[in-house]
Design an enzyme around this catalytic site. Structure first.
Site, PDB file in Angstrom:
ATOM      1  N   ASP A 158     113.596  40.194 -23.641  1.00  0.00           N
ATOM      2  CA  ASP A 158     114.118  41.436 -23.047  1.00  0.00           C
ATOM      3  C   ASP A 158     112.937  42.372 -22.788  1.00  0.00           C
ATOM      4  OD1 ASP A 158     116.711  43.109 -22.580  1.00  0.00           O
ATOM      5  OD2 ASP A 158     115.307  44.431 -23.603  1.00  0.00           O
TER       6      ASP A 158
ATOM      7  N   GLU B  65     117.813  42.598 -17.552  1.00  0.00           N
ATOM      8  CA  GLU B  65     116.396  42.297 -17.808  1.00  0.00           C
ATOM      9  C   GLU B  65     116.235  41.262 -18.905  1.00  0.00           C
ATOM     10  OE1 GLU B  65     117.419  45.936 -20.344  1.00  0.00           O
ATOM     11  OE2 GLU B  65     118.004  45.019 -18.451  1.00  0.00           O
TER      12      GLU B  65
END
Length: 624
Positions: free
Chosen positions: A492, A536
């Protein structure tokens, strides 16, 4: 005249003796007796006035008692009161505790009076029936049970007063208590098998509906569920387990639920056989039938059970006959295999329903087969209809393949026709052939691209979430089979929302692309795969890689990301990432499913975020 008088007197005397013997048949209970069928031994009187009392029944010598020869006396629907009597002698010297089993659970009022010989003026009185709350029954059982105590070497007169808005059926049997409970286990097992079949078929077709979105499967699930609940109401299970404190609803439930069965059964047939598309007249007929039964359903909520049940029973026969006709008509006109299965299924079910309906009207005797015919027929029908739906789906696939084959054949014929004129138009044909070849190649290339696009995230070029689920399931299965470890890295980007807000989404997309390329450059083995998990978050699947190896890969990727400069319009920016690593290793007994493995990696990722970001954490929660 005098010559014939002695003959007449002898005849009258024999007739009187015959009637006396006929009326005084006494059931014999021995010490080792387990059960007695008493249906064919009872006598009955029909009280049309509904005003006779037990004293009048016992002492009025003008009443004409009638004898039934049926094992299960059945009188159909009637507003009258039925009085039944029989006599039993306990030949054992000890007291015997027995059950009088009245097996028809839908009788409203059943009152029992027990008198012992010599003539006893005070009766042992018991009340039962489905107009009582279930907890007030003499024995908490789906059947109507009367516990009788038979004193040793004593004769008893048993009277029953019966009234009901349902069909008057009096299946009676005496049981030794231990024998009854033992025999009842087999009955419960049989019902369990039936309802198990219904549950499995309902869940199977419900999952098909959720997967395919075809309403046919949902209508089928509602239809068999409603039928199963109605069967439970008929056999007393529903009153025992679903609505034990609602006797009024229990008395009207059959009349309410049966139209629901017809409505959804007709809708299911219309959808399954595609009547609206190919047979509009039959479809219109079914719409009329559906609307009429919907009216019956609404009327059943307000009108009495006795008013509607005859109409409802008749509508069941009409609906089943209509289903049978339409399925045979579709089969004979279309020759579809699934229509043949529909026909067989409805034939079996209709036979069972007709037997049950005729049984309720009292036109055929009540026995195990006639009482269970609808249940047996419906079990067979449910399985056949499920198979028919599967065949229907397969038929749709066959039609699609046939259409594709026909298109291919047409293309081949067109190509052959063009080749016939090649001598005259050689140059033109060669040019067109070349164009066709290029077009076909382009179509193939586009098809391959479409397949790749459907599995690829358009922004990052990584595999998308759907393809990730497939890859992870396949690799976990291979890991378990080959006893090799499988690791997952969940990545992430840190503060990615702030990057989007400060520099704009186009720059955020650029960052995602560069990070994705870094990951691709750092996983070189063919089985390794990088996927976009969402937003993301990125996932890296590493088959045949232990936790330590995955840690090395994760750190390598993290450092490359941190070292890479991201060029904005005005400045250079460094982006960091947090990584969580998890491993499934069958050898160490830590095998995980896809969701569990991702959850472990997510927990490790959360730990990395909590510890300041830009780091890698293993699923052991130890900071690396």
């Amino acid at each position: 005249m005098r010559r014939y008088l002695p003959l007449n007197l002898h005849f009258l005397l024999l007739l009187a003796l015959f009637r006396a013997g006929f009326a005084e048949a006494v059931l014999q209970w021995q010490e080792n007796t387990e059960t007695l069928e008493i249906g064919s031994q009872i006598q009955y009187i029909v009280d049309q006035s509904n005003q006779l009392t037990i004293d009048e029944i016992r002492h009025n010598q003008t009443l004409e008692w009638q004898r039934t020869q049926l094992r299960t006396p059945s009188f159909g629907f009637s507003d009258a009161t039925y009085w039944v009597r029989f006599t039993i002698t306990n030949n054992a010297e000890t007291t015997q505790d027995v059950f009088l089993d009245v097996s028809y659970a839908l009788l409203d009022e059943v009152t029992l009076y027990q008198f012992s010989h010599p003539a006893q003026s005070t009766a042992v009185t018991m009340e039962n029936g489905d107009n009582l709350p279930f907890k007030d029954r003499l024995v908490e059982h789906r059947k109507l049970l009367f516990p009788l105590t038979l004193t040793g070497s004593t004769t008893f007169d048993i009277y029953l007063r019966i009234r009901s808005t349902s069909s008057i059926q009096i299946p009676m049997q005496l049981w030794a208590k231990s024998t009854f409970y033992s025999h009842d286990q087999y009955s419960i097992f049989g019902h369990g098998v039936y309802y198990g079949i219904v549950l499995v078929m309902a869940l199977y077709n419900l999952f098909l509906y959720l997967r395919l979105g075809d309403r046919t499967y949902l209508l089928y699930v509602i239809y068999i569920a409603a039928f199963a609940i109605t069967q439970m109401a008929l056999t007393g299970f529903a009153y025992q387990f679903f609505w034990p404190d609602s006797p009024q609803w229990n008395q009207s439930s059959i009349a309410v639920l049966t139209p629901i069965i017809v409505v959804f059964g007709c809708l299911f047939i219309s959808y399954a056989l595609k009547l609206r598309l190919f047979y509009p007249r039959i479809h219109l007929y079914f719409l009329v039938l559906i609307n009429f039964n919907f009216f019956c359903f609404l009327a059943a909520l307000f009108l009495s059970y006795n008013t509607l049940i005859k109409l409802v029973a008749l509508m069941v026969i009409v609906a089943c006959s209509s289903a049978l006709y339409s399925s045979y008509h579709v089969w004979l006109t279309s020759r579809q295999r699934y229509a043949a299965l529909f026909s067989i299924a409805w034939t079996v079910f209709l036979f069972g329903v007709v037997c049950l309906a005729l049984n309720k009207f009292g036109w055929i005797p009540r026995n195990f087969f006639t009482e269970s015919a609808a249940q047996i027929g419906s079990a067979i029908e449910i399985m056949l209809l499920s198979y028919a739906l599967a065949e229907r789906l397969q038929d749709a696939n066959r039609q699609r393949l046939d259409a594709e084959h026909d298109a291919l054949v047409a293309n081949e014929q067109l190509l052959a026709e063009q080749q016939k004129h090649s001598a005259q138009l050689e140059s033109t044909v060669q040019q067109r052939t070349q164009e066709l070849t290029q077009a076909l190649h382009k179509v193939q290339q586009l098809n391959n691209e479409l397949i790749e696009i459907s599995a690829t995230d358009p922004l990052t070029g990584l595999k998308n979430r759907r393809r990730m689920d497939e890859i992870l399931a396949i690799e976990l299965s291979r890991s378990r089979r080959d006893k090799t470890p499988l690791s997952v890295i969940l990545l992430d980007l840190d503060h990615f929302k702030r990057i989007n807000d400060q520099y704009g989404h186009p720059f955020g997309d650029k960052v995602l692309k560069q990070v994705s390329q870094i990951i691709i450059n750092n996983i070189r083995r063919p089985p390794d795969e990088a996927c976009r998990y969402g937003g993301e978050e990125l996932v890296i699947i590493l088959p045949q890689t232990p936790l330590s190896g995955a840690h090395i890969v994760a750190e390598k990727i993290r450092k490359h990301i941190a070292a890479t400069e991201m060029q904005t319009a005005d400045e250079k920016l460094h982006v960091t990432a947090s990584l969580g690593v998890a491993c499934s290793d069958p050898k160490s007994g830590s095998y995980n499913g896809p969701a569990q493995l991702l959850e472990k990696a997510d927990i490790a990722l959360y730990e990395a975020k909590s510890e300041g970001r830009n780091c890698t954490v293993l699923n052991s929660f130890r900071n690396i």
